[in-house]
Design a protein around this motif. Structure first.
Motif, PDB file in Angstrom:
ATOM      1  N   THR A  12      39.042  34.740  41.756  1.00 45.54           N
ATOM      2  CA  THR A  12      40.048  34.127  40.892  1.00 45.54           C
ATOM      3  C   THR A  12      39.804  32.625  40.813  1.00 45.54           C
ATOM      4  O   THR A  12      39.164  32.034  41.674  1.00 45.54           O
ATOM      5  N   ASN A  16      41.789  29.730  35.224  1.00 46.02           N
ATOM      6  CA  ASN A  16      41.499  30.876  34.370  1.00 46.02           C
ATOM      7  C   ASN A  16      42.439  32.021  34.724  1.00 46.02           C
ATOM      8  O   ASN A  16      42.511  32.409  35.883  1.00 46.02           O
ATOM      9  N   TRP A  18      42.119  35.108  34.106  1.00 47.59           N
ATOM     10  CA  TRP A  18      41.409  36.362  34.305  1.00 47.59           C
ATOM     11  C   TRP A  18      40.839  36.459  35.709  1.00 47.59           C
ATOM     12  O   TRP A  18      40.337  35.493  36.253  1.00 47.59           O
ATOM     13  N   CYS A  20      37.855  37.665  37.910  1.00 42.91           N
ATOM     14  CA  CYS A  20      36.436  37.921  37.697  1.00 42.91           C
ATOM     15  C   CYS A  20      35.894  38.774  38.845  1.00 42.91           C
ATOM     16  O   CYS A  20      36.567  38.997  39.848  1.00 42.91           O
ATOM     17  N   LYS A  34      33.138  38.657  34.082  1.00 43.12           N
ATOM     18  CA  LYS A  34      34.448  39.255  33.801  1.00 43.12           C
ATOM     19  C   LYS A  34      34.275  40.292  32.699  1.00 43.12           C
ATOM     20  O   LYS A  34      33.370  40.194  31.866  1.00 43.12           O
TER      21      LYS A  34
END
Length: 101
Positions: A12, A16, A18, A20, A34
């Motif tokens: 993490t 971001n 998202w 990964c 990702k």
């Protein structure tokens, strides 16, 4: 490394939203990527397999040239994705988002 769970970790970043995937071991050690859109097939292939498709973005190639990433990397990402989906299904945490609209 026979267990696929030994081949990846979640990564993490505070900047971001998202999560990964960081690859552990092998020739792709340290690569971070990702997943994007994942498409599950509606029908089996003639051989009975259910090949799904997924988009991905290599966030950090860990110094490797982009040409270094071949079919074996895509296979590894697919195996990892299957493991993640399997875990989420077992925990009843799999979320489906329809992005076709």
């Amino acid at each position: 490394m026979d267990n696929i769970k030994d081949r990846y970790t979640f990564v993490t970043d505070n900047e971001n939203p998202w999560t990964c995937i960081g690859v552990k071991g092998g020739k792709y050690e340290g690569v971070v990527y990702k997943y994007g859109k994942v498409t599950l097939p509606e029908q089996e292939n003639e051989d009975g397999s259910l090949p799904f498709k997924f988009d991905y973005d290599i966030v950090d190639p860990n110094g490797l040239d982009r040409d270094f990433f071949g079919d074996d990397f895509v296979q590894l990402m697919g195996d990892i994705l299957l493991d993640i989906i399997d875990d989420q299904m077992k925990e009843d945490k799999l979320e489906y988002l329809n992005t076709d609209n």
